[in-house]
Scaffold this motif. Sequence first.
Motif, PDB file in Angstrom:
ATOM      1  N   ALA A 124       1.025  -1.333  -0.011  1.00  0.00           N
ATOM      2  CA  ALA A 124       0.114  -0.040  -0.075  1.00  0.00           C
ATOM      3  C   ALA A 124       1.003   1.272   0.054  1.00  0.00           C
ATOM      4  CB  ALA A 124      -0.997   0.035   1.143  1.00  0.00           C
ATOM      5  N   TYR A 125       1.949   1.117   0.384  1.00  0.00           N
ATOM      6  CA  TYR A 125       2.942   2.224   0.356  1.00  0.00           C
ATOM      7  C   TYR A 125       3.873   2.416  -0.872  1.00  0.00           C
ATOM      8  CZ  TYR A 125       1.055   2.282   5.142  1.00  0.00           C
ATOM      9  OH  TYR A 125       0.175   2.077   5.794  1.00  0.00           O
ATOM     10  N   GLN A 126       3.724   1.786  -2.015  1.00  0.00           N
ATOM     11  CA  GLN A 126       4.271   1.992  -3.248  1.00  0.00           C
ATOM     12  C   GLN A 126       4.199   3.175  -3.720  1.00  0.00           C
ATOM     13  OE1 GLN A 126       2.793  -1.201  -5.745  1.00  0.00           O
ATOM     14  NE2 GLN A 126       3.983  -2.898  -4.813  1.00  0.00           N
ATOM     15  N   ILE A 127       5.178   3.795  -4.335  1.00  0.00           N
ATOM     16  CA  ILE A 127       5.302   5.163  -4.722  1.00  0.00           C
ATOM     17  C   ILE A 127       4.027   5.622  -5.704  1.00  0.00           C
ATOM     18  CG2 ILE A 127       6.721   4.910  -6.772  1.00  0.00           C
ATOM     19  CD1 ILE A 127       6.909   7.932  -4.390  1.00  0.00           C
TER      20      ILE A 127
ATOM     21  N   TYR B 131      18.853   9.397  -8.225  1.00  0.00           N
ATOM     22  CA  TYR B 131      18.987   8.774  -6.741  1.00  0.00           C
ATOM     23  C   TYR B 131      19.274   7.284  -7.152  1.00  0.00           C
ATOM     24  CZ  TYR B 131      18.070   8.221  -1.814  1.00  0.00           C
ATOM     25  OH  TYR B 131      17.928   7.859  -0.537  1.00  0.00           O
ATOM     26  N   ARG B 132      18.446   6.749  -7.965  1.00  0.00           N
ATOM     27  CA  ARG B 132      18.731   5.332  -8.332  1.00  0.00           C
ATOM     28  C   ARG B 132      20.021   5.163  -8.847  1.00  0.00           C
ATOM     29  NH1 ARG B 132      15.536   0.839  -9.746  1.00  0.00           N
ATOM     30  NH2 ARG B 132      16.738  -0.456 -11.155  1.00  0.00           N
ATOM     31  N   ARG B 133      20.494   5.875  -9.761  1.00  0.00           N
ATOM     32  CA  ARG B 133      21.892   5.764 -10.330  1.00  0.00           C
ATOM     33  C   ARG B 133      23.105   5.742  -9.080  1.00  0.00           C
ATOM     34  NH1 ARG B 133      21.911   9.496 -13.955  1.00  0.00           N
ATOM     35  NH2 ARG B 133      22.681  11.114 -12.877  1.00  0.00           N
TER      36      ARG B 133
ATOM     37  N   TRP C 288       7.296   2.610   4.210  1.00  0.00           N
ATOM     38  CA  TRP C 288       7.463   3.316   3.021  1.00  0.00           C
ATOM     39  C   TRP C 288       8.835   2.853   2.333  1.00  0.00           C
ATOM     40  CZ3 TRP C 288       5.863   8.863   1.477  1.00  0.00           C
ATOM     41  CH2 TRP C 288       4.870   9.011   1.947  1.00  0.00           C
ATOM     42  N   TYR C 289       9.732   2.491   2.956  1.00  0.00           N
ATOM     43  CA  TYR C 289      11.075   2.399   2.786  1.00  0.00           C
ATOM     44  C   TYR C 289      10.843   0.641   2.383  1.00  0.00           C
ATOM     45  CZ  TYR C 289      13.155   6.263   5.043  1.00  0.00           C
ATOM     46  OH  TYR C 289      13.581   7.606   5.335  1.00  0.00           O
ATOM     47  N   ARG C 290      10.215  -0.044   3.080  1.00  0.00           N
ATOM     48  CA  ARG C 290      10.105  -1.414   2.735  1.00  0.00           C
ATOM     49  C   ARG C 290       9.413  -1.451   1.149  1.00  0.00           C
ATOM     50  NH1 ARG C 290       7.895  -2.516   8.752  1.00  0.00           N
ATOM     51  NH2 ARG C 290       9.940  -3.402   9.703  1.00  0.00           N
ATOM     52  N   ALA C 291       8.460  -0.814   1.071  1.00  0.00           N
ATOM     53  CA  ALA C 291       7.938  -0.805  -0.530  1.00  0.00           C
ATOM     54  C   ALA C 291       8.687  -0.534  -1.364  1.00  0.00           C
ATOM     55  CB  ALA C 291       6.566   0.136  -0.437  1.00  0.00           C
ATOM     56  N   LEU C 292       9.669   0.524  -1.241  1.00  0.00           N
ATOM     57  CA  LEU C 292      10.725   1.177  -2.079  1.00  0.00           C
ATOM     58  C   LEU C 292      11.610  -0.050  -2.510  1.00  0.00           C
ATOM     59  CD1 LEU C 292      11.674   3.444  -3.582  1.00  0.00           C
ATOM     60  CD2 LEU C 292      13.168   3.942  -1.794  1.00  0.00           C
ATOM     61  N   VAL C 293      12.190  -0.828  -1.505  1.00  0.00           N
ATOM     62  CA  VAL C 293      13.182  -1.525  -1.802  1.00  0.00           C
ATOM     63  C   VAL C 293      12.628  -2.766  -2.552  1.00  0.00           C
ATOM     64  CG1 VAL C 293      14.882  -3.257  -0.621  1.00  0.00           C
ATOM     65  CG2 VAL C 293      14.821  -0.929   0.094  1.00  0.00           C
ATOM     66  N   ARG C 294      11.309  -3.153  -2.010  1.00  0.00           N
ATOM     67  CA  ARG C 294      10.720  -4.374  -2.703  1.00  0.00           C
ATOM     68  C   ARG C 294      10.264  -4.175  -4.142  1.00  0.00           C
ATOM     69  NH1 ARG C 294       6.895  -6.753   2.398  1.00  0.00           N
ATOM     70  NH2 ARG C 294       8.591  -6.844   3.877  1.00  0.00           N
ATOM     71  N   ASP C 295       9.834  -2.914  -4.436  1.00  0.00           N
ATOM     72  CA  ASP C 295       9.348  -2.650  -5.770  1.00  0.00           C
ATOM     73  C   ASP C 295      10.374  -2.060  -6.571  1.00  0.00           C
ATOM     74  OD1 ASP C 295       7.046  -2.408  -7.443  1.00  0.00           O
ATOM     75  OD2 ASP C 295       7.046  -0.270  -7.067  1.00  0.00           O
TER      76      ASP C 295
ATOM     77  N   PRO D 103      10.917   0.958  -8.176  1.00  0.00           N
ATOM     78  CA  PRO D 103      10.126   1.552  -9.261  1.00  0.00           C
ATOM     79  C   PRO D 103      11.146   2.452  -9.981  1.00  0.00           C
ATOM     80  CG  PRO D 103       9.565   2.675  -7.177  1.00  0.00           C
ATOM     81  CD  PRO D 103      10.542   1.563  -6.749  1.00  0.00           C
ATOM     82  N   ARG D 104      10.737   2.337 -11.381  1.00  0.00           N
ATOM     83  CA  ARG D 104      11.319   3.109 -12.374  1.00  0.00           C
ATOM     84  C   ARG D 104      10.220   4.040 -12.849  1.00  0.00           C
ATOM     85  NH1 ARG D 104      16.149   0.166 -15.825  1.00  0.00           N
ATOM     86  NH2 ARG D 104      17.162  -0.816 -13.930  1.00  0.00           N
TER      87      ARG D 104
END
Length: 316
Positions: free
Chosen positions: A89-92, A148-150, A223-230, A232-233
């Motif tokens: 539920a906390y995906q960007i 940031y991703r780079r 929020w952090y858990r969703a970011l690492v699991r997902d 996203p690009r």
Amino acid sequence: MSSQSGLSCEDVELLVDASGRRVEVGDVTLHVVEAGPEDGELVVLLHGFPECWYAWADYFRPLVEDGYRVVAPDQRGYNLSDRPADVSAYQIDELAGDVVGLVDALGYEKAHIVGHDWGAAVAWWTALHHEDRVRSLTVMNLPHPTVYRRHLLRDPAQQLRSWYMLFAQLPKLPELLAPVGDWAVLERMMRSSSLPGTFSETDMERYRAAWSVPGAYRSMVNWYRALVRDRPRPKRRTVEAPTLIVWGTNDRFLRPKMARESLSYCADGHIRTFEDATHWVQHEEPVAVARAVIEHIDDVWWTPNNTPDEAGYRPV
């Protein structure tokens, strides 16, 4: 105030006539604090971790005095807003959808979006994926997602600064440790990474009230858990909305070079740096940062093609 009741605008003197309410934005309901003329241009202020709507307490008065309708939500999971249980539920995409849903619920077509830290991440994503809903973008101490991703993938120095993102992936431990000593770890993090005196004891008391809402801190970490699991690009790289990047260069968590690199992903981008400020630039330089934000959104709103007669309203 009760540590279990969260933080409402009734607990804070904002120096303007403000009110709080809950607004349905889709699959969640957000608590928002709002002020200013109802026919004013909409400015949405998005807080970061580990704050809440109160992060923008110093910004209501200058924006309202310039004629803007100002709305600062507790983003999903925080303080008095809904706290979905699932990490997904906390995906960007969901978080950006909340912003669009809020703009819709308030009866606007577009808004000026301002964000700091995680709020800036949501602001970037909203501008990239819902460009027709963003009149202007202001981001503070968080780079464009591609930049940031780079750096997270290739820059050992930034990887070291971002160690806390990996700690947040541990099950249950972050939620168990954070409240120890009346939220001593969070308070120490905020005070040690900011200039002396940035956060008063009253500020910390108000944040502790928000953190103590049952289930809130788990949602904040999700929020952090969703970011690492997902991982996203963004679907597109260039932000079309006029963009202002505000950056405190003594940021402990983010390398300042990322701010300037982010400009190359903005069709109309500008940067304002504060050499003595840290990650908490909007708190350390509230007058100067508020002035920069207002000048930016004024420039977008007040153009030769947007006269009072044509627009129907001009902030004064």
